[in-house]
Design a protein around this motif. Structure first.
Motif, PDB file in Angstrom:
ATOM      1  N   TYR A   4      46.347 -50.383 -80.961  1.00 51.62           N
ATOM      2  CA  TYR A   4      46.850 -51.035 -80.178  1.00 51.62           C
ATOM      3  C   TYR A   4      48.059 -50.633 -79.176  1.00 51.62           C
ATOM      4  O   TYR A   4      48.103 -50.780 -78.217  1.00 51.62           O
ATOM      5  CB  TYR A   4      46.906 -52.470 -80.730  1.00 51.62           C
ATOM      6  N   VAL A   5      48.956 -49.842 -79.982  1.00 52.55           N
ATOM      7  CA  VAL A   5      50.470 -49.651 -79.275  1.00 52.55           C
ATOM      8  C   VAL A   5      49.985 -48.548 -78.448  1.00 52.55           C
ATOM      9  O   VAL A   5      50.680 -48.257 -77.415  1.00 52.55           O
ATOM     10  CB  VAL A   5      51.222 -49.272 -80.675  1.00 52.55           C
ATOM     11  N   ALA A   6      48.996 -47.563 -78.953  1.00 51.06           N
ATOM     12  CA  ALA A   6      48.797 -46.622 -78.015  1.00 51.06           C
ATOM     13  C   ALA A   6      48.224 -47.073 -76.786  1.00 51.06           C
ATOM     14  O   ALA A   6      48.070 -46.487 -75.764  1.00 51.06           O
ATOM     15  CB  ALA A   6      47.669 -45.390 -78.581  1.00 51.06           C
ATOM     16  N   ARG A   7      47.222 -48.121 -76.938  1.00 53.98           N
ATOM     17  CA  ARG A   7      46.458 -48.640 -75.778  1.00 53.98           C
ATOM     18  C   ARG A   7      47.463 -49.241 -74.674  1.00 53.98           C
ATOM     19  O   ARG A   7      47.590 -49.034 -73.497  1.00 53.98           O
ATOM     20  CB  ARG A   7      45.410 -49.401 -76.089  1.00 53.98           C
ATOM     21  N   ARG A   8      48.288 -50.008 -75.290  1.00 54.32           N
ATOM     22  CA  ARG A   8      49.479 -50.792 -74.409  1.00 54.32           C
ATOM     23  C   ARG A   8      50.207 -49.714 -73.848  1.00 54.32           C
ATOM     24  O   ARG A   8      50.575 -49.918 -72.645  1.00 54.32           O
ATOM     25  CB  ARG A   8      50.474 -51.587 -75.446  1.00 54.32           C
ATOM     26  N   LEU A   9      50.645 -48.759 -74.501  1.00 51.77           N
ATOM     27  CA  LEU A   9      51.570 -47.593 -73.834  1.00 51.77           C
ATOM     28  C   LEU A   9      50.793 -46.925 -72.744  1.00 51.77           C
ATOM     29  O   LEU A   9      51.299 -46.758 -71.615  1.00 51.77           O
ATOM     30  CB  LEU A   9      51.674 -46.526 -74.827  1.00 51.77           C
ATOM     31  N   LEU A  10      49.411 -46.669 -72.822  1.00 52.78           N
ATOM     32  CA  LEU A  10      48.653 -46.131 -71.782  1.00 52.78           C
ATOM     33  C   LEU A  10      48.657 -47.154 -70.698  1.00 52.78           C
ATOM     34  O   LEU A  10      48.561 -46.911 -69.259  1.00 52.78           O
ATOM     35  CB  LEU A  10      47.306 -45.887 -72.171  1.00 52.78           C
ATOM     36  N   GLN A  11      48.332 -48.355 -70.998  1.00 52.09           N
ATOM     37  CA  GLN A  11      48.361 -49.496 -69.931  1.00 52.09           C
ATOM     38  C   GLN A  11      49.717 -49.704 -69.077  1.00 52.09           C
ATOM     39  O   GLN A  11      49.831 -49.978 -67.869  1.00 52.09           O
ATOM     40  CB  GLN A  11      48.082 -50.865 -70.457  1.00 52.09           C
ATOM     41  N   MET A  12      50.714 -49.202 -69.715  1.00 52.15           N
ATOM     42  CA  MET A  12      52.209 -49.450 -69.091  1.00 52.15           C
ATOM     43  C   MET A  12      52.206 -48.263 -67.897  1.00 52.15           C
ATOM     44  O   MET A  12      52.922 -48.563 -67.071  1.00 52.15           O
ATOM     45  CB  MET A  12      53.268 -49.185 -70.085  1.00 52.15           C
ATOM     46  N   ILE A  13      51.465 -47.212 -68.126  1.00 54.60           N
ATOM     47  CA  ILE A  13      51.650 -46.328 -66.958  1.00 54.60           C
ATOM     48  C   ILE A  13      51.223 -46.516 -65.674  1.00 54.60           C
ATOM     49  O   ILE A  13      51.942 -46.549 -64.821  1.00 54.60           O
ATOM     50  CB  ILE A  13      50.856 -44.787 -67.461  1.00 54.60           C
ATOM     51  N   PRO A  14      50.021 -47.051 -65.326  1.00 58.96           N
ATOM     52  CA  PRO A  14      49.651 -47.583 -63.984  1.00 58.96           C
ATOM     53  C   PRO A  14      50.552 -48.736 -63.729  1.00 58.96           C
ATOM     54  O   PRO A  14      50.888 -49.114 -62.312  1.00 58.96           O
ATOM     55  CB  PRO A  14      48.441 -47.902 -64.248  1.00 58.96           C
ATOM     56  N   VAL A  15      50.996 -49.526 -64.546  1.00 53.47           N
ATOM     57  CA  VAL A  15      51.846 -50.866 -64.217  1.00 53.47           C
ATOM     58  C   VAL A  15      53.237 -50.225 -63.566  1.00 53.47           C
ATOM     59  O   VAL A  15      53.584 -50.677 -62.555  1.00 53.47           O
ATOM     60  CB  VAL A  15      52.096 -51.654 -65.213  1.00 53.47           C
TER      61      VAL A  15
END
Length: 308
Positions: A4-15
């Motif tokens: 979950y943390v890895a997925r959230r970190l990846l989601q932060m990039i486009p944001v």
């Protein structure tokens, strides 16, 4: 949890890229030439203007300039002000001041907001509840800059309990009044949100079960009612920490606090695009990290929440 943390970190990039791109486009698409504005009424040498425009990449189209900015940002370079000072140096001087101010406001927001919310929620319909609702509604209705000027006049000039403006931005005592003004709107929302959440959860089935078991009232409130009621409050607090740092521009301007908000205000007035974009980029990172930490706190407050 790790996935979950890895997925959230990846989601932060486009944001992050989307936010910085919008700010970048708004700043660099403003009318006028900031390089010529540096010279004021004096005639600018065309060769000097061309050199400065090339130095700050203002002669490049945005589809080349923005990728270059992101690449430099990944290397830790936030750019330079038009005065030749590194933006990271400006932040190194102003950021600690804003962090102290925001954290002090955050503590005030948590302590006062939760206390008022608990008082109103546990005494629903009584005089304390009504007083808290009236107070929070008043604080929400009055703009922050008005509250700031009132507090500065009353406590700084009339009562002389403190200085009207901050003389030393590193003095926590002088930052106390600006921190209260900065936290005023947020603590009102925290109080009302806590009160609403408590009123909703006090009627839940698990509360009736806990009372039927004969558990002590204090244990029911702390372990059951308060813990479940804090989830929406923690959501607001987590996102508000980044908002406090960004919203400090008004408070720092009123009380002359030499922080990020003041630096951002001066950069906007001087049309210094590199400084504005650099400061906003750092604030976006702070906001994204605080949002991630809030999501991770959900599992601590509510054992039913599990992330795959």
């Amino acid at each position: 949890m790790g996935r979950y943390v890895a997925r959230r970190l990846l989601q932060m990039i486009p944001v992050f890229l989307g936010t910085t791109f919008l700010v970048f486009m708004m700043v660099y698409s403003l009318p006028g030439d900031p390089i010529k504005a540096m010279f004021g009424d004096h005639a600018a040498d065309p060769a000097t203007v061309a050199h400065l425009r090339h130095q700050y990449h203002l002669d490049m189209p945005w589809w080349q300039h923005y990728p270059l900015y992101v690449w430099q940002l990944m290397q830790g370079h936030l750019g330079q002000t038009f005065g030749g000072v590194e933006v990271s140096q400006v932040l190194s001087q102003a950021f600690p001041v804003t962090i102290r101010l925001a954290l002090l406001a955050f503590v005030i927001e948590i302590v006062v907001g939760l206390a008022l919310g608990l008082l109103a929620g546990l005494r629903r319909g009584k005089l304390a509840d009504k007083l808290v609702l009236v107070f929070t509604l008043l604080v929400i209705s009055v703009p922050v800059f008005v509250i700031g000027y009132i507090c500065s006049t009353v406590f700084g000039i009339t009562l002389a309990w403190t200085t009207p403006t901050v003389q030393d931005s590193n003095n926590l005592g002088q930052l106390l009044l600006p921190a209260f003004v900065l936290a005023s709107l947020s603590l009102a929302y925290v109080a009302r949100l806590t009160r609403t959440s408590l009123v909703e959860n006090v009627r839940a089935d698990y509360m009736r079960t806990a009372m039927a078991k004969g558990l002590p009232r204090r244990r029911i409130i702390v372990n059951h009612l308060l813990r479940n009621s804090l989830i929406p409050v923690v959501t607001f607090l987590g996102t508000d920490l980044g908002a406090l740092m960004g919203g400090a521009i008004v408070t720092e301007g009123i009380f002359n606090v030499q922080g990020v908000g003041n630096a951002l205000y001066r950069a906007i007035r001087a049309s210094e695009g590199p400084t504005v974009v650099g400061i906003v980029s750092v604030l976006v990172i702070v906001y994204l990290i605080s949002s991630l930490l809030v999501d991770l706190l959900y599992a601590v407050l509510d054992p039913r929440i599990r992330y795959a």
